[in-house]
Design a protein around this motif. Sequence first.
Motif, PDB file in Angstrom:
ATOM      1  N   ASP A 163      -7.910   7.593  23.248  1.00  0.00           N
ATOM      2  CA  ASP A 163      -7.570   6.416  22.448  1.00  0.00           C
ATOM      3  C   ASP A 163      -6.177   5.885  22.759  1.00  0.00           C
ATOM      4  O   ASP A 163      -5.653   5.031  22.037  1.00  0.00           O
ATOM      5  CB  ASP A 163      -7.698   6.728  20.950  1.00  0.00           C
ATOM      6  CG  ASP A 163      -6.769   7.855  20.489  1.00  0.00           C
ATOM      7  OD1 ASP A 163      -6.007   8.374  21.341  1.00  0.00           O
ATOM      8  OD2 ASP A 163      -6.799   8.210  19.306  1.00  0.00           O
ATOM      9  N   GLY A 164      -5.558   6.403  23.817  1.00  0.00           N
ATOM     10  CA  GLY A 164      -4.241   5.923  24.216  1.00  0.00           C
ATOM     11  C   GLY A 164      -3.089   6.527  23.447  1.00  0.00           C
ATOM     12  O   GLY A 164      -1.933   6.188  23.710  1.00  0.00           O
ATOM     13  N   LYS A 165      -3.361   7.409  22.509  1.00  0.00           N
ATOM     14  CA  LYS A 165      -2.307   8.040  21.710  1.00  0.00           C
ATOM     15  C   LYS A 165      -1.984   9.430  22.253  1.00  0.00           C
ATOM     16  O   LYS A 165      -2.770  10.015  22.985  1.00  0.00           O
ATOM     17  CB  LYS A 165      -2.741   8.135  20.246  1.00  0.00           C
ATOM     18  CG  LYS A 165      -2.982   6.767  19.596  1.00  0.00           C
ATOM     19  CD  LYS A 165      -3.431   6.936  18.164  1.00  0.00           C
ATOM     20  CE  LYS A 165      -3.694   5.583  17.519  1.00  0.00           C
ATOM     21  NZ  LYS A 165      -4.175   5.720  16.115  1.00  0.00           N
ATOM     22  N   THR A 166      -0.820   9.936  21.867  1.00  0.00           N
ATOM     23  CA  THR A 166      -0.394  11.261  22.303  1.00  0.00           C
ATOM     24  C   THR A 166      -0.833  12.319  21.296  1.00  0.00           C
ATOM     25  O   THR A 166      -0.615  12.166  20.099  1.00  0.00           O
ATOM     26  CB  THR A 166       1.134  11.319  22.461  1.00  0.00           C
ATOM     27  OG1 THR A 166       1.544  10.394  23.460  1.00  0.00           O
ATOM     28  CG2 THR A 166       1.589  12.716  22.866  1.00  0.00           C
ATOM     29  N   TYR A 167      -1.456  13.358  21.810  1.00  0.00           N
ATOM     30  CA  TYR A 167      -1.835  14.505  20.984  1.00  0.00           C
ATOM     31  C   TYR A 167      -1.412  15.782  21.706  1.00  0.00           C
ATOM     32  O   TYR A 167      -1.295  15.807  22.930  1.00  0.00           O
ATOM     33  CB  TYR A 167      -3.342  14.550  20.733  1.00  0.00           C
ATOM     34  CG  TYR A 167      -3.880  13.344  20.018  1.00  0.00           C
ATOM     35  CD1 TYR A 167      -3.804  13.235  18.636  1.00  0.00           C
ATOM     36  CD2 TYR A 167      -4.467  12.298  20.728  1.00  0.00           C
ATOM     37  CE1 TYR A 167      -4.287  12.116  17.975  1.00  0.00           C
ATOM     38  CE2 TYR A 167      -4.961  11.181  20.079  1.00  0.00           C
ATOM     39  CZ  TYR A 167      -4.868  11.090  18.702  1.00  0.00           C
ATOM     40  OH  TYR A 167      -5.346   9.989  18.051  1.00  0.00           O
ATOM     41  N   LEU A 168      -1.204  16.819  20.927  1.00  0.00           N
ATOM     42  CA  LEU A 168      -0.834  18.111  21.487  1.00  0.00           C
ATOM     43  C   LEU A 168      -1.819  19.165  21.031  1.00  0.00           C
ATOM     44  O   LEU A 168      -2.450  19.019  19.972  1.00  0.00           O
ATOM     45  CB  LEU A 168       0.573  18.526  21.038  1.00  0.00           C
ATOM     46  CG  LEU A 168       1.763  17.658  21.414  1.00  0.00           C
ATOM     47  CD1 LEU A 168       1.931  16.493  20.451  1.00  0.00           C
ATOM     48  CD2 LEU A 168       3.029  18.487  21.430  1.00  0.00           C
ATOM     49  N   GLY A 169      -1.934  20.233  21.830  1.00  0.00           N
ATOM     50  CA  GLY A 169      -2.671  21.410  21.424  1.00  0.00           C
ATOM     51  C   GLY A 169      -1.704  22.514  21.054  1.00  0.00           C
ATOM     52  O   GLY A 169      -0.485  22.379  21.191  1.00  0.00           O
ATOM     53  N   PHE A 170      -2.260  23.634  20.588  1.00  0.00           N
ATOM     54  CA  PHE A 170      -1.434  24.764  20.179  1.00  0.00           C
ATOM     55  C   PHE A 170      -0.566  25.278  21.324  1.00  0.00           C
ATOM     56  O   PHE A 170       0.606  25.592  21.133  1.00  0.00           O
ATOM     57  CB  PHE A 170      -2.330  25.890  19.657  1.00  0.00           C
ATOM     58  CG  PHE A 170      -1.583  27.155  19.321  1.00  0.00           C
ATOM     59  CD1 PHE A 170      -0.849  27.248  18.157  1.00  0.00           C
ATOM     60  CD2 PHE A 170      -1.627  28.249  20.175  1.00  0.00           C
ATOM     61  CE1 PHE A 170      -0.153  28.409  17.833  1.00  0.00           C
ATOM     62  CE2 PHE A 170      -0.940  29.415  19.868  1.00  0.00           C
ATOM     63  CZ  PHE A 170      -0.203  29.498  18.693  1.00  0.00           C
ATOM     64  N   VAL A 230     -11.700  23.209  18.190  1.00  0.00           N
ATOM     65  CA  VAL A 230     -11.543  24.501  17.539  1.00  0.00           C
ATOM     66  C   VAL A 230     -11.103  25.505  18.605  1.00  0.00           C
ATOM     67  O   VAL A 230     -11.716  25.625  19.657  1.00  0.00           O
ATOM     68  CB  VAL A 230     -12.863  24.961  16.890  1.00  0.00           C
ATOM     69  CG1 VAL A 230     -12.706  26.372  16.335  1.00  0.00           C
ATOM     70  CG2 VAL A 230     -13.289  23.999  15.794  1.00  0.00           C
ATOM     71  N   GLY A 231     -10.004  26.176  18.335  1.00  0.00           N
ATOM     72  CA  GLY A 231      -9.445  27.091  19.309  1.00  0.00           C
ATOM     73  C   GLY A 231      -8.421  26.450  20.215  1.00  0.00           C
ATOM     74  O   GLY A 231      -7.768  27.137  20.994  1.00  0.00           O
ATOM     75  N   VAL A 232      -8.281  25.139  20.137  1.00  0.00           N
ATOM     76  CA  VAL A 232      -7.301  24.401  20.942  1.00  0.00           C
ATOM     77  C   VAL A 232      -6.173  23.882  20.059  1.00  0.00           C
ATOM     78  O   VAL A 232      -5.002  23.974  20.391  1.00  0.00           O
ATOM     79  CB  VAL A 232      -7.971  23.216  21.690  1.00  0.00           C
ATOM     80  CG1 VAL A 232      -6.931  22.410  22.467  1.00  0.00           C
ATOM     81  CG2 VAL A 232      -9.050  23.719  22.628  1.00  0.00           C
TER      82      VAL A 232
END
Length: 233
Positions: free
Chosen positions: A61-68, A14-16
């Motif tokens: 988990d080895g996957k790509t994620y992005l933040g805001f 939250v906030g990210v």
Amino acid sequence: MDQRNHHVDTESLVGVGLYTPAEAARLLRIPAGKIVRWLHGHAVKGKWYDSLWSPQVELGDGKTYLGFRDLMELRTADAFMQAGVSAIMIRRAIVEAQKFIDEERPLSTTRFVTDGRSIFLEIADQTGDAKLLDLFKQQYAFKRIVESSLKGVDFEGIAPIRWWPAGKNQKIVVDPERSFGQPIESDSGVPTAALAAAVAAEGSAEAAARIWQVPVQAVARAVRFESELANAA
């Protein structure tokens, strides 16, 4: 909140914000493959090109994620690339900007609007690229690139905190403090994808509005936004 990499559970996001490359691609209209390459680096004909920066979110988990903040930085990086600036030069500009701007992702800050041109000019001069030197000597050109990439963004201090992708009058917002940064209808707080899906399932905006207990206008705004995203894909 610290905006550097977050090795966390989803409650702490939250906030990210939290986005997959596909979700980021849909919002930014940048191919998901490009986003992954820019955030992780890639090889071309045996030559390795480093990432522009590290992704803001790491869930382990080895996957790509992005933040805001990754979304906002990608918008500016892509605007420069569209103007003919290489990824290598953008990475150098980020490294130089980090020395003066206390942000890991400096391209999307208000400080970069004022200081970024001189940073790029110095790098362009070092490389001897006449075309890029000409681009960055023209203050109006630099300002146009940056301001277009930050259009519709609200700031707190120098950092971006929320984005109105269709303009504030359309009341669709991407805010990492709400729904993990997924696009929502701002008055109701309901994700635009959920409202559009309800219309598809129920057959009308009126029925969807009753289910979600929101005004019909809120549903219409969400459907229009989701339709525009789909048409741009």
